[in-house]
Design a protein around this motif. Structure first.
Motif, PDB file in Angstrom:
ATOM      1  N   ARG A 197       1.356   6.583  -2.256  1.00 34.22           N
ATOM      2  CA  ARG A 197       1.481   5.369  -3.056  1.00 34.22           C
ATOM      3  C   ARG A 197       0.133   4.793  -3.476  1.00 34.22           C
ATOM      4  NH1 ARG A 197       6.373   2.075   0.066  1.00 34.22           N
ATOM      5  NH2 ARG A 197       7.969   3.716  -0.152  1.00 34.22           N
ATOM      6  N   ASP A 198      -0.936   5.521  -3.232  1.00 31.61           N
ATOM      7  CA  ASP A 198      -2.250   5.042  -3.648  1.00 31.61           C
ATOM      8  C   ASP A 198      -2.316   4.970  -5.169  1.00 31.61           C
ATOM      9  OD1 ASP A 198      -2.977   4.995  -1.021  1.00 31.61           O
ATOM     10  OD2 ASP A 198      -4.020   6.926  -1.074  1.00 31.61           O
ATOM     11  N   ALA A 199      -3.069   4.006  -5.669  1.00 28.32           N
ATOM     12  CA  ALA A 199      -3.254   3.886  -7.113  1.00 28.32           C
ATOM     13  C   ALA A 199      -3.970   5.121  -7.642  1.00 28.32           C
ATOM     14  CB  ALA A 199      -4.069   2.632  -7.425  1.00 28.32           C
ATOM     15  N   LEU A 200      -3.516   5.616  -8.781  1.00 25.35           N
ATOM     16  CA  LEU A 200      -4.141   6.798  -9.370  1.00 25.35           C
ATOM     17  C   LEU A 200      -5.528   6.447  -9.897  1.00 25.35           C
ATOM     18  CD1 LEU A 200      -1.138   8.330 -11.327  1.00 25.35           C
ATOM     19  CD2 LEU A 200      -2.188   9.207  -9.243  1.00 25.35           C
ATOM     20  N   PRO A 201      -6.507   7.308  -9.676  1.00 27.91           N
ATOM     21  CA  PRO A 201      -7.865   7.033 -10.157  1.00 27.91           C
ATOM     22  C   PRO A 201      -8.018   7.377 -11.629  1.00 27.91           C
ATOM     23  CG  PRO A 201      -7.822   9.163  -9.099  1.00 27.91           C
ATOM     24  CD  PRO A 201      -6.424   8.583  -8.951  1.00 27.91           C
ATOM     25  N   ASN A 202      -9.101   6.901 -12.226  1.00 28.21           N
ATOM     26  CA  ASN A 202      -9.438   7.325 -13.581  1.00 28.21           C
ATOM     27  C   ASN A 202      -9.985   8.740 -13.526  1.00 28.21           C
ATOM     28  OD1 ASN A 202      -8.773   4.873 -14.920  1.00 28.21           O
ATOM     29  ND2 ASN A 202     -10.681   3.970 -14.178  1.00 28.21           N
ATOM     30  N   LEU A 203      -9.475   9.596 -14.398  1.00 27.02           N
ATOM     31  CA  LEU A 203      -9.895  10.989 -14.419  1.00 27.02           C
ATOM     32  C   LEU A 203     -11.108  11.170 -15.323  1.00 27.02           C
ATOM     33  CD1 LEU A 203      -6.438  12.785 -14.594  1.00 27.02           C
ATOM     34  CD2 LEU A 203      -7.774  12.159 -12.583  1.00 27.02           C
ATOM     35  N   GLY A 204     -11.710  12.362 -15.237  1.00 26.64           N
ATOM     36  CA  GLY A 204     -12.864  12.668 -16.071  1.00 26.64           C
ATOM     37  C   GLY A 204     -12.498  12.670 -17.548  1.00 26.64           C
ATOM     38  N   LYS A 205     -13.417  12.214 -18.372  1.00 34.93           N
ATOM     39  CA  LYS A 205     -13.204  12.219 -19.812  1.00 34.93           C
ATOM     40  C   LYS A 205     -13.353  13.641 -20.361  1.00 34.93           C
ATOM     41  CE  LYS A 205     -12.813   7.731 -19.911  1.00 34.93           C
ATOM     42  NZ  LYS A 205     -11.507   7.081 -20.143  1.00 34.93           N
ATOM     43  N   ASP A 206     -12.775  13.881 -21.535  1.00 34.44           N
ATOM     44  CA  ASP A 206     -12.788  15.215 -22.123  1.00 34.44           C
ATOM     45  C   ASP A 206     -14.191  15.775 -22.260  1.00 34.44           C
ATOM     46  OD1 ASP A 206     -10.095  14.878 -22.281  1.00 34.44           O
ATOM     47  OD2 ASP A 206      -9.953  14.930 -24.458  1.00 34.44           O
ATOM     48  N   TYR A 207     -15.121  14.964 -22.764  1.00 38.01           N
ATOM     49  CA  TYR A 207     -16.479  15.481 -22.994  1.00 38.01           C
ATOM     50  C   TYR A 207     -17.154  15.859 -21.688  1.00 38.01           C
ATOM     51  CZ  TYR A 207     -18.057  10.768 -21.657  1.00 38.01           C
ATOM     52  OH  TYR A 207     -18.287   9.606 -20.990  1.00 38.01           O
ATOM     53  N   TYR A 208     -16.806  15.156 -20.614  1.00 37.86           N
ATOM     54  CA  TYR A 208     -17.364  15.466 -19.288  1.00 37.86           C
ATOM     55  C   TYR A 208     -16.752  16.746 -18.744  1.00 37.86           C
ATOM     56  CZ  TYR A 208     -17.862  15.132 -14.197  1.00 37.86           C
ATOM     57  OH  TYR A 208     -18.104  15.407 -12.870  1.00 37.86           O
ATOM     58  N   CYS A 209     -15.432  16.844 -18.815  1.00 37.79           N
ATOM     59  CA  CYS A 209     -14.742  18.002 -18.255  1.00 37.79           C
ATOM     60  C   CYS A 209     -15.110  19.280 -19.000  1.00 37.79           C
ATOM     61  CB  CYS A 209     -13.229  17.793 -18.302  1.00 37.79           C
ATOM     62  SG  CYS A 209     -12.648  16.408 -17.290  1.00 37.79           S
ATOM     63  N   ASP A 210     -15.298  19.179 -20.319  1.00 37.18           N
ATOM     64  CA  ASP A 210     -15.631  20.359 -21.121  1.00 37.18           C
ATOM     65  C   ASP A 210     -16.968  20.988 -20.712  1.00 37.18           C
ATOM     66  OD1 ASP A 210     -13.368  20.459 -22.701  1.00 37.18           O
ATOM     67  OD2 ASP A 210     -14.200  19.141 -24.251  1.00 37.18           O
ATOM     68  N   GLN A 211     -17.835  20.216 -20.085  1.00 34.13           N
ATOM     69  CA  GLN A 211     -19.155  20.716 -19.714  1.00 34.13           C
ATOM     70  C   GLN A 211     -19.196  21.330 -18.331  1.00 34.13           C
ATOM     71  OE1 GLN A 211     -22.239  17.730 -20.423  1.00 34.13           O
ATOM     72  NE2 GLN A 211     -21.079  16.904 -22.145  1.00 34.13           N
ATOM     73  N   LEU A 212     -18.130  21.195 -17.571  1.00 30.26           N
ATOM     74  CA  LEU A 212     -18.133  21.718 -16.205  1.00 30.26           C
ATOM     75  C   LEU A 212     -18.002  23.241 -16.203  1.00 30.26           C
ATOM     76  CD1 LEU A 212     -15.902  19.087 -14.415  1.00 30.26           C
ATOM     77  CD2 LEU A 212     -18.402  19.268 -14.384  1.00 30.26           C
TER      78      LEU A 212
END
Length: 212
Positions: A197-212
């Protein structure tokens, strides 16, 4: 536990008609499991060596109760990926994507194997369709009607993990096989991908994830 796991793997592989001696390209880093307290830090690509590496790590670290998926960008074989994922579920392990961690494609399937699943801030979770080449032509998942048996392996897996069938169809439409869709917080909630039941966190933005 070791004998049970080996028997499970043998039976699953036999049902899928797999050949453990298939040759895979070596231009990627295979999956590794590094112990840290009661978790295994998981990095790399899932291939036919991943199951054996996982069993060795579990046998050497019997106190482990979770997998921390730091960087798992996918798999080179869906059959082996789903076998590994089912073994993880059979062992009752949880799965975690740490802060800034990334899973995609087959890595996302592995994340869903956890009996409990946790996602941290700025994590990246990627999904896309699948395809394969036949006689020089690329066959897309969406080329098959929804009632075609080719979809059943995936639908059974998600059903057994407690994920609604709609998630599978969503992945096919989210992005083609050569691209990636990075999921949003609302999508995690829609498809019951995180437990508790923990609050969902903010996920990585597209531009950030694309660079991983």
């Amino acid at each position: 536990m070791k004998m049970i796991c080996r028997l499970f793997i043998f039976l699953a592989a036999s049902l899928l008609g797999l050949n453990h001696s298939i040759s895979l390209a070596d231009d990627y880093d295979p999956l590794t499991f590094t112990p840290r307290g009661d978790t295994l830090i998981v990095e790399g690509v899932i291939d036919d060596r991943a199951i054996e590496s996982f069993i060795v790590a579990i046998n050497e670290n019997p106190n482990v109760n979770s997998l921390t998926l730091k960087y798992v960008p996918g798999s080179v074989d869906d059959d082996y990926n789903l076998i590994l994922s089912r073994v993880v579920r059979s062992m009752g392990l949880g799965t975690i994507i740490p802060e800034g961690g990334m899973v995609a494609s087959g890595g996302t399937d592995l994340f869903l194997a956890g009996v409990w699943r946790k996602v941290s801030t700025n994590a990246c979770i990627g999904v896309h369709s699948w395809d394969y080449e036949e006689d020089g032509h690329i066959i897309q998942a969406t080329d098959f009607p929804k009632n075609d048996p080719v979809h059943q392996m995936y639908l059974r897996y998600f059903r057994d993990m407690g994920i609604p069938p709609a998630f599978y169809w969503y992945t096919l439409d989210a992005a083609p096989a050569a691209d990636m869709h990075w999921m949003h917080k609302s999508e995690l909630k829609k498809f019951n991908m995180v437990t508790g039941r923990d609050a969902l966190p903010n996920l990585g933005k597209d531009y950030y994830c694309d660079q991983l």
